[in-house]
Design a protein around this motif. Structure first.
Motif, PDB file in Angstrom:
ATOM      1  N   THR A  62       0.858  -1.186   0.000  1.00  0.00           N
ATOM      2  CA  THR A  62       0.000   0.000   0.000  1.00  0.00           C
ATOM      3  C   THR A  62       0.898   1.240   0.000  1.00  0.00           C
ATOM      4  O   THR A  62       2.093   1.151   0.305  1.00  0.00           O
ATOM      5  CB  THR A  62      -0.910   0.017   1.239  1.00  0.00           C
ATOM      6  N   GLN A  99      -9.643  12.637   2.967  1.00  0.00           N
ATOM      7  CA  GLN A  99     -10.335  12.283   1.731  1.00  0.00           C
ATOM      8  C   GLN A  99     -10.350  10.763   1.548  1.00  0.00           C
ATOM      9  O   GLN A  99      -9.836  10.240   0.552  1.00  0.00           O
ATOM     10  CB  GLN A  99      -9.647  12.960   0.547  1.00  0.00           C
ATOM     11  N   HIS A 105     -11.539   9.041  -1.745  1.00  0.00           N
ATOM     12  CA  HIS A 105     -10.725   9.249  -2.947  1.00  0.00           C
ATOM     13  C   HIS A 105      -9.305   8.713  -2.778  1.00  0.00           C
ATOM     14  O   HIS A 105      -8.458   8.943  -3.646  1.00  0.00           O
ATOM     15  CB  HIS A 105     -10.668  10.741  -3.293  1.00  0.00           C
ATOM     16  N   TYR A 106      -9.066   8.003  -1.666  1.00  0.00           N
ATOM     17  CA  TYR A 106      -7.688   7.600  -1.351  1.00  0.00           C
ATOM     18  C   TYR A 106      -7.081   6.703  -2.423  1.00  0.00           C
ATOM     19  O   TYR A 106      -5.952   6.930  -2.872  1.00  0.00           O
ATOM     20  CB  TYR A 106      -7.650   6.891   0.000  1.00  0.00           C
ATOM     21  N   SER A 107      -7.807   5.669  -2.827  1.00  0.00           N
ATOM     22  CA  SER A 107      -7.260   4.710  -3.800  1.00  0.00           C
ATOM     23  C   SER A 107      -6.956   5.374  -5.135  1.00  0.00           C
ATOM     24  O   SER A 107      -6.012   4.987  -5.835  1.00  0.00           O
ATOM     25  CB  SER A 107      -8.226   3.545  -4.001  1.00  0.00           C
ATOM     26  N   THR A 108      -7.727   6.391  -5.492  1.00  0.00           N
ATOM     27  CA  THR A 108      -7.496   7.098  -6.751  1.00  0.00           C
ATOM     28  C   THR A 108      -6.373   8.115  -6.612  1.00  0.00           C
ATOM     29  O   THR A 108      -5.471   8.191  -7.465  1.00  0.00           O
ATOM     30  CB  THR A 108      -8.777   7.823  -7.205  1.00  0.00           C
ATOM     31  N   ALA A 109      -6.425   8.888  -5.523  1.00  0.00           N
ATOM     32  CA  ALA A 109      -5.423   9.939  -5.324  1.00  0.00           C
ATOM     33  C   ALA A 109      -4.037   9.366  -5.083  1.00  0.00           C
ATOM     34  O   ALA A 109      -3.034   9.960  -5.501  1.00  0.00           O
ATOM     35  CB  ALA A 109      -5.840  10.831  -4.151  1.00  0.00           C
ATOM     36  N   SER A 166      -2.651   6.435  -6.166  1.00  0.00           N
ATOM     37  CA  SER A 166      -2.450   5.285  -7.047  1.00  0.00           C
ATOM     38  C   SER A 166      -0.973   4.915  -7.079  1.00  0.00           C
ATOM     39  O   SER A 166      -0.096   5.711  -6.729  1.00  0.00           O
ATOM     40  CB  SER A 166      -2.927   5.612  -8.458  1.00  0.00           C
ATOM     41  N   SER A 167      -0.694   3.686  -7.499  1.00  0.00           N
ATOM     42  CA  SER A 167       0.692   3.221  -7.540  1.00  0.00           C
ATOM     43  C   SER A 167       1.535   4.085  -8.480  1.00  0.00           C
ATOM     44  O   SER A 167       2.698   4.387  -8.198  1.00  0.00           O
ATOM     45  CB  SER A 167       0.744   1.758  -7.979  1.00  0.00           C
ATOM     46  N   HIS A 168       0.940   4.498  -9.584  1.00  0.00           N
ATOM     47  CA  HIS A 168       1.668   5.357 -10.537  1.00  0.00           C
ATOM     48  C   HIS A 168       2.042   6.688  -9.890  1.00  0.00           C
ATOM     49  O   HIS A 168       3.172   7.173 -10.041  1.00  0.00           O
ATOM     50  CB  HIS A 168       0.800   5.604 -11.773  1.00  0.00           C
TER      51      HIS A 168
END
Length: 316
Positions: free
Chosen positions: A60, A131, A134-138, A140-142
């Protein structure tokens, strides 16, 4: 002056690192203490990296940055302590001119990277608490890899530039550095040529490596505090704060020691005080970080247990 500078610079072959004590009877004790701390630092931080790498549950953003922080801490300590131990063992205080500049470069780079990673980890906690939807989007691995790359560039370029600028400085006959490492300010005090651009570079790096990351950390925790105060249940507030406790402890220790050196008035300056603070943020804090991040973190304890092939959690 240019010709004299070239002559003086070519005659500089080494510097003297005076270390922590010039008393011969104290050298075996210092060697044992710092060797022990160095080994604990290396083992502890590398175990954190291995545990996070081997456990898919820890893949993570928070643990990604923690693994990089642990690796940076190991490299930061390795930039100075092995040379100090070698000098004690060989009863020598010398460090070559190229060796001094190389050590300085890695100290500046990994020290700056430590600051940047602490700021990025604070931002990660801000997004997670303020937030969460929106954590998984904000995060992101990239985006995490991009932020890590930016941290490397922001620390490597100024450290390299500062080191290269030092190669243009002419040094006097006095070559004793009253530290166990090549301190940039101490090096400039030995200069016989104009060092205004080098001093300006030190101020610029201080703003980039210290002031800017600390500002981002403070901003993140102010927003986190507002968000936590808005949580109605005490259990929810405690759960949110518990995810920040380890990081906040490291931040307070790290920046507290740095401020103890660089923000106190110059009238209270002493080499002994600066050396104690340097030991704190260059040796002791990197040694304590693995314990701070793992002893109260159930996920880390489980990962360390798996790493040693045990079904039980460590330190339980």
């Amino acid at each position: 002056m240019g010709k004299a500078s070239r002559v003086n610079r070519t005659t500089v072959s080494d510097f003297l690192l005076l270390g922590l004590s010039e008393q011969p009877e104290q050298q075996p004790l210092l060697f044992g203490i710092f060797l022990g701390m160095y080994l604990v630092t290396m083992v502890g931080n590398l175990l954190i990296v291995l545990a996070i790498s081997s456990d898919s549950h820890l893949h993570t953003p928070m643990y990604f940055f923690l693994a990089n922080l642990s690796l940076t801490d190991a490299c930061f300590t390795s930039a100075s302590i092995p040379k100090m131990l070698a000098n004690i063992q060989t009863q020598s205080q010398t460090i070559s001119y190229p060796g001094c500049l190389t050590q300085l470069y890695f100290l500046l780079m990994f020290g700056g990277l430590d600051n940047c990673l602490l700021a990025v980890m604070a931002y990660d906690r801000y997004v997670a608490i303020c937030q969460p939807l929106h954590y998984s989007t904000a995060m992101s691995s990239h985006f995490c890899v991009l932020m890590l790359g930016v941290c490397w560039v922001l620390t490597n370029c100024p450290a390299l530039m500062h080191t290269l600028l030092l190669t243009r400085v002419a040094f006097c006959a006095q070559k004793a550095i009253p530290h166990f490492y090549c301190d940039p300010s101490a090096l400039l005090k030995l200069a016989c040529s104009d060092t205004r651009i080098n001093e300006l570079m030190i101020i610029t790096m201080g703003l980039m490596f210290l002031a800017l990351p600390l500002t981002l950390i403070v901003f993140s925790y102010v927003r986190i505090s507002w968000a936590v105060l808005g949580i109605s249940s005490a259990g929810g507030r405690w759960k949110a704060l518990s995810t920040c406790g380890s990081h906040l402890t490291v931040v307070l220790l790290f920046y507290g020691s740095l401020m103890g050196v660089y923000l106190l008035p110059s009238s209270s300056y002493s080499t002994e005080r600066e050396s104690r603070a340097a030991i704190l943020y260059m040796v002791i804090i990197p040694m304590l970080n693995p314990f701070i991040y793992s002893l109260r973190n159930r996920d880390m304890k489980e990962a360390l247990g798996k790493l040693f092939g045990s079904g039980k959690t460590l330190f339980s």
